[in-house]
Design an enzyme around this catalytic site. Structure first.
Site, PDB file in Angstrom:
ATOM      1  N   HIS A  36       0.838  -1.199   0.000  1.00 51.53           N
ATOM      2  CA  HIS A  36       0.000   0.000   0.000  1.00 51.53           C
ATOM      3  C   HIS A  36       0.872   1.247   0.000  1.00 51.53           C
ATOM      4  O   HIS A  36       2.103   1.163  -0.070  1.00 51.53           O
ATOM      5  CB  HIS A  36      -1.006  -0.037   1.152  1.00 51.53           C
ATOM      6  CG  HIS A  36      -0.410  -0.144   2.535  1.00 51.53           C
ATOM      7  ND1 HIS A  36       0.394   0.819   3.079  1.00 51.53           N
ATOM      8  CD2 HIS A  36      -0.518  -1.131   3.478  1.00 51.53           C
ATOM      9  CE1 HIS A  36       0.759   0.469   4.300  1.00 51.53           C
ATOM     10  NE2 HIS A  36       0.226  -0.728   4.565  1.00 51.53           N
ATOM     11  N   HIS A  39       4.015   1.342   2.358  1.00 51.28           N
ATOM     12  CA  HIS A  39       5.196   0.581   1.938  1.00 51.28           C
ATOM     13  C   HIS A  39       5.920   1.324   0.810  1.00 51.28           C
ATOM     14  O   HIS A  39       7.150   1.414   0.782  1.00 51.28           O
ATOM     15  CB  HIS A  39       4.814  -0.807   1.438  1.00 51.28           C
ATOM     16  CG  HIS A  39       4.022  -1.620   2.424  1.00 51.28           C
ATOM     17  ND1 HIS A  39       2.749  -2.063   2.172  1.00 51.28           N
ATOM     18  CD2 HIS A  39       4.338  -2.048   3.668  1.00 51.28           C
ATOM     19  CE1 HIS A  39       2.310  -2.740   3.222  1.00 51.28           C
ATOM     20  NE2 HIS A  39       3.253  -2.745   4.149  1.00 51.28           N
ATOM     21  N   CYS A 145       1.703  -9.858  20.030  1.00 51.60           N
ATOM     22  CA  CYS A 145       0.908  -9.309  18.917  1.00 51.60           C
ATOM     23  C   CYS A 145       1.381  -9.959  17.628  1.00 51.60           C
ATOM     24  O   CYS A 145       2.553  -9.810  17.256  1.00 51.60           O
ATOM     25  CB  CYS A 145       1.065  -7.791  18.821  1.00 51.60           C
ATOM     26  SG  CYS A 145       0.318  -7.158  17.288  1.00 51.60           S
ATOM     27  N   CYS A 148       2.541  -7.432  14.888  1.00 51.12           N
ATOM     28  CA  CYS A 148       3.931  -6.963  15.060  1.00 51.12           C
ATOM     29  C   CYS A 148       4.907  -8.136  15.061  1.00 51.12           C
ATOM     30  O   CYS A 148       6.102  -7.928  14.918  1.00 51.12           O
ATOM     31  CB  CYS A 148       4.116  -6.235  16.393  1.00 51.12           C
ATOM     32  SG  CYS A 148       3.224  -4.696  16.555  1.00 51.12           S
ATOM     33  N   CYS A 170      -2.941  -4.334  21.201  1.00 47.68           N
ATOM     34  CA  CYS A 170      -1.631  -3.827  20.769  1.00 47.68           C
ATOM     35  C   CYS A 170      -1.792  -2.345  20.421  1.00 47.68           C
ATOM     36  O   CYS A 170      -2.728  -1.980  19.715  1.00 47.68           O
ATOM     37  CB  CYS A 170      -1.166  -4.607  19.539  1.00 47.68           C
ATOM     38  SG  CYS A 170       0.117  -3.743  18.612  1.00 47.68           S
ATOM     39  N   HIS A 173      -1.477  -2.006  16.355  1.00 43.65           N
ATOM     40  CA  HIS A 173      -2.510  -2.619  15.508  1.00 43.65           C
ATOM     41  C   HIS A 173      -3.924  -2.473  16.043  1.00 43.65           C
ATOM     42  O   HIS A 173      -4.886  -2.740  15.347  1.00 43.65           O
ATOM     43  CB  HIS A 173      -2.182  -4.105  15.268  1.00 43.65           C
ATOM     44  CG  HIS A 173      -0.985  -4.292  14.395  1.00 43.65           C
ATOM     45  ND1 HIS A 173       0.302  -4.348  14.892  1.00 43.65           N
ATOM     46  CD2 HIS A 173      -0.875  -4.370  13.055  1.00 43.65           C
ATOM     47  CE1 HIS A 173       1.150  -4.478  13.889  1.00 43.65           C
ATOM     48  NE2 HIS A 173       0.467  -4.495  12.772  1.00 43.65           N
ATOM     49  N   LYS A 321      -1.941   5.046  11.907  1.00 50.50           N
ATOM     50  CA  LYS A 321      -1.002   4.594  10.882  1.00 50.50           C
ATOM     51  C   LYS A 321      -1.762   3.860   9.787  1.00 50.50           C
ATOM     52  O   LYS A 321      -2.591   3.005  10.074  1.00 50.50           O
ATOM     53  CB  LYS A 321       0.009   3.642  11.529  1.00 50.50           C
ATOM     54  CG  LYS A 321       0.925   2.946  10.547  1.00 50.50           C
ATOM     55  CD  LYS A 321       1.922   2.073  11.291  1.00 50.50           C
ATOM     56  CE  LYS A 321       2.761   1.245  10.351  1.00 50.50           C
ATOM     57  NZ  LYS A 321       2.340  -0.140  10.216  1.00 50.50           N
ATOM     58  N   LYS A 324      -2.984  -2.305   6.536  1.00 48.82           N
ATOM     59  CA  LYS A 324      -3.879  -3.137   5.745  1.00 48.82           C
ATOM     60  C   LYS A 324      -5.326  -2.955   6.194  1.00 48.82           C
ATOM     61  O   LYS A 324      -6.243  -2.902   5.392  1.00 48.82           O
ATOM     62  CB  LYS A 324      -3.450  -4.590   5.920  1.00 48.82           C
ATOM     63  CG  LYS A 324      -4.240  -5.538   5.088  1.00 48.82           C
ATOM     64  CD  LYS A 324      -3.875  -6.964   5.438  1.00 48.82           C
ATOM     65  CE  LYS A 324      -4.915  -7.886   4.838  1.00 48.82           C
ATOM     66  NZ  LYS A 324      -5.480  -8.821   5.766  1.00 48.82           N
TER      67      LYS A 324
HETATM   68  N1  MSP Z   1       8.593  -7.481   7.905  1.00 46.46           N
HETATM   69  C1  MSP Z   1       8.795  -6.395   8.810  1.00 46.46           C
HETATM   70  C2  MSP Z   1      10.105  -5.712   8.540  1.00 46.46           C
HETATM   71  C3  MSP Z   1      11.309  -6.564   8.626  1.00 46.46           C
HETATM   72  S1  MSP Z   1      12.766  -5.703   8.250  1.00 46.46           S
HETATM   73  C4  MSP Z   1      14.011  -6.718   8.647  1.00 46.46           C
HETATM   74  C5  MSP Z   1       7.654  -5.410   8.659  1.00 46.46           C
HETATM   75  N2  MSP Z   1       7.017  -5.415   7.489  1.00 46.46           N
HETATM   76  S2  MSP Z   1       5.771  -4.489   7.068  1.00 46.46           S
HETATM   77  O1  MSP Z   1       5.228  -5.039   5.860  1.00 46.46           O
HETATM   78  O2  MSP Z   1       4.888  -4.318   8.157  1.00 46.46           O
HETATM   79  O3  MSP Z   1       6.395  -3.149   6.591  1.00 46.46           O
HETATM   80  C6  MSP Z   1       6.891  -2.271   7.487  1.00 46.46           C
HETATM   81  C7  MSP Z   1       7.440  -1.041   6.814  1.00 46.46           C
HETATM   82  O4  MSP Z   1       6.606  -0.523   5.777  1.00 46.46           O
HETATM   83  C8  MSP Z   1       7.474   0.069   7.842  1.00 46.46           C
HETATM   84  O5  MSP Z   1       8.558  -0.018   8.684  1.00 46.46           O
HETATM   85  C9  MSP Z   1       7.545   1.261   6.939  1.00 46.46           C
HETATM   86  O6  MSP Z   1       8.842   1.413   6.468  1.00 46.46           O
HETATM   87  C10 MSP Z   1       6.587   0.870   5.826  1.00 46.46           C
HETATM   88  N3  MSP Z   1       5.226   1.284   6.169  1.00 46.46           N
HETATM   89  C11 MSP Z   1       4.133   0.481   6.364  1.00 46.46           C
HETATM   90  N4  MSP Z   1       3.057   1.249   6.658  1.00 46.46           N
HETATM   91  C12 MSP Z   1       3.427   2.536   6.679  1.00 46.46           C
HETATM   92  C13 MSP Z   1       2.776   3.756   6.857  1.00 46.46           C
HETATM   93  N5  MSP Z   1       1.499   3.836   7.107  1.00 46.46           N
HETATM   94  N6  MSP Z   1       3.507   4.886   6.744  1.00 46.46           N
HETATM   95  C14 MSP Z   1       4.843   4.869   6.441  1.00 46.46           C
HETATM   96  N7  MSP Z   1       5.495   3.747   6.286  1.00 46.46           N
HETATM   97  C15 MSP Z   1       4.828   2.570   6.411  1.00 46.46           C
HETATM   98  O7  MSP Z   1       7.421  -4.658   9.575  1.00 46.46           O
END
Ligand code: MSP
Length: 546
Positions: A36, A39, A145, A148, A170, A173, A321, A324
């Site tokens: 999304h 990411h 969680c 997380c 959490c 989330h 935040k 999903k």
């Molecule tokens: N799989 C772990 C990360 C492991 S790294 C060794 C994880 N994945 S995640 O799919 O949840 O993606 C997390 C990352 O996506 C966040 O740390 C951030 O960089 C980015 N983001 C996800 N949602 C976000 C927002 N709403 N805003 C900004 N960045 C976001 O955690």
């Protein structure tokens, strides 16, 4: 606990090794769903940062990938009636990789944690820690969680309301945590607190921004607990080498991607030339994993620490935040369809101070697109090309009558470059760096308004012709610099501008222009063939051609 051999080795090993490759990473993303806006935000930032450094002439390695083990993925796959591997393969090939291609992400590698090159090396790393006495067997009970993939402390939990009344949630989330009790393996994380604090103090740039550094420092000062690094209640993970009833905790597995992807245990030469990362870009939700656990793992194994952990803020929806579960319903693709890929890459970095939270709105995007991209920048490019066409038959004239007004433009460029290079290349202040370039664009627009070449053109005298030539040369040369400076942010429109200025036959490909050399005035040679190329940023109501 007595100092281990690893701790002693770290005295010398935490110094960074080869500075030759500028190594940037994104988090590896969970593939429980399609990517999304959140990411894409981190991934675009990493792409801009690494493109900037490539254009400084540095050797760069930009890594992204996917995190495919753990309970979260396993449950999603189950809910969809397929195996976790099938689920991951489908999502990676049909959603994640295509989006990065679509957004012009120039990553050098894409690591998946289910790949053998990763799983085998993770087992070796963990075995090595075990052999060094860094891991022991124990029990743990606490709230977990799954979102997380982390044990939480009771203190940070929220009280549920409505459908979750009576449950503990959490804080990230806003979903109920699960009580877990397990016999598993622990990493002696608690022993690393003092060394981590020492490192933060000696390297203030290690955690960015400052608010993030303060938060982590405070957290570590309170004392660290040992970390459970294995799970035995499910099996979607990498097996613990000495006890195959356990799988390795998904975060230990995931963090190691930064080492396995660049040759840890398989290609020593590449590893030495690339590792550790100069910058790990992370969302602030996963800062502690990167700024506490990851460096402690490296210390325990005698490996050098990364240069910087840079936390970006969150894209927010309704005060929370973006995730999903609370998606706006707007996908990156919907925005690129309307605004174009370049504007998309530009907007989030331009509009939100990196490190701070920010919200997306159609109104703000539309307003900025129209005023900064279409009016200030796009119009400037098309007006200059049109005038060179009209008054000089498309052949760039020579600036023979330059004076203080032209010098001011050259000085403005020197300033813009210095600001952009420091802010984007060093401080990760993308918004400030981009603004410096757009301030320069404004300056050039102001110059044209003042010089009014369309008025000068009405006079046929040799002096007036020389002034007209000088004004248009100055504007075109300024645009040459804009194409180079904005190429890391907006590669497609920069390329269009480069072509329209007729720069390539004389100066070579755009991507090979050294960004630090941009302010050297007079690079675009008189005689270059300037053409009115495609509109850089079409009016939004017009149908898009790209
Ligand atoms: N799989 C772990 C990360 C492991 S790294 C060794 C994880 N994945 S995640 O799919 O949840 O993606 C997390 C990352 O996506 C966040 O740390 C951030 O960089 C980015 N983001 C996800 N949602 C976000 C927002 N709403 N805003 C900004 N960045 C976001 O955690």
């Amino acid at each position: 606990m007595a100092a281990t051999g690893a701790e002693q080795r770290n005295e010398r090993d935490t110094e960074r090794r080869d500075p030759g490759t500028y190594y940037v990473s994104t988090p590896i993303y969970y593939v429980n769903d399609a990517p999304h806006l959140g990411h894409a935000y981190t991934t675009v930032a990493g792409d801009v940062l690494s493109r900037w450094h490539r254009q400084r002439g540095e050797k760069v390695w930009y890594l992204t990938g996917t995190d495919e083990h753990g309970q979260k993925i396993m449950r999603t796959a189950e809910a969809n009636g397929v195996s976790p591997q099938e689920w991951c393969d489908k999502l990676v090939e049909e959603a994640w990789k295509p989006l990065w291609r679509h957004l012009d992400i120039a990553n050098d590698d894409f690591i998946r944690t289910t790949e053998k090159r990763h799983t085998e090396r993770v087992r070796e790393f963990v075995q090595d820690l075990y052999d060094r006495g860094e891991i022991y067997q124990g029990g743990y009970e606490g709230p977990y969680c799954v979102g997380c993939e982390e044990y939480k402390s009771f203190g940070e939990l929220l009280d549920g309301e409505g459908e979750f009344a009576g449950e503990k949630l959490c804080p990230i989330h806003r979903k109920p945590v699960e009580m877990l009790q397990e016999e598993n393996y622990f990493f002696k994380l608690s022993a690393y607190g003092p060394k981590l604090l020492e490192h933060y103090a000696a390297h203030p740039e290690f955690i960015q921004p400052e608010s993030a550094r303060n938060e982590v420092t405070q957290f570590v000062r309170q004392g660290l607990e040992d970390l459970s690094i294995s799970r035995s209640t499910f099996d979607w993970g990498i097996k613990v080498p000495w006890d195959d009833k356990h799988v390795i905790y998904v975060w230990i597995d995931a963090l190691l991607n930064y080492a396995t992807a660049v040759g840890y245990g398989s290609d020593q030469a590449k590893f030495d030339a690339t590792f550790p990362a100069d910058v790990h870009l992370v969302g602030k939700d996963i800062l502690r994993f990167h700024a506490v656990i990851w460096p402690a793992m490296l210390m325990a194994n005698g490996l050098p620490l990364p240069g910087k952990i840079a936390a970006n803020g969150w894209l927010m929806v309704g005060g929370e935040k973006m995730s999903k579960s609370n998606l706006t319903g707007i996908s990156p693709q919907q925005l690129t369809e309307h605004f174009g890929v370049d504007a998309y890459r530009w907007y989030f970095l331009r509009a939100i101070a990196f490190g701070q939270d920010g919200s997306f709105s159609w109104e703000d995007f539309t307003a900025r697109y129209t005023s900064e991209l279409a009016n200030d920048y796009g119009n400037l490019a098309s007006r200059v090309a049109a005038m060179v066409g009209k008054y000089f038959g498309g052949e760039l004239p020579e600036a023979t009558a330059a004076g203080p007004a032209e010098q001011a433009i050259a000085d403005g460029l020197t300033h813009a470059l210095a600001e952009a290079d420091r802010r984007i290349g060093e401080e990760l202040d993308f918004s400030g760096g981009i603004q410096a370039i757009f301030d320069f664009i404004k300056q050039v627009n102001g110059y044209l308004t003042e010089q009014a070449p369309w008025k000068v053109a009405k006079d046929d005298s040799p002096e007036a012709r020389a002034r007209l030539a000088t004004i248009l040369y100055t504007a075109a040369e300024a645009l040459r610099a804009c194409a180079v400076l904005l190429n890391p942010v907006m590669p497609e429109s920069s390329e269009k501008l480069w072509t329209s200025l007729g720069a390539e036959p004389h100066l070579g490909p755009l991507a090979e222009q050294d960004v630090t050399d941009t302010a050297r005035w007079g690079q675009l040679p008189p005689g270059a063939t300037v053409t009115k190329g495609a509109v850089l940023f079409p009016r939004l109501e017009e149908p898009k051609t790209a």
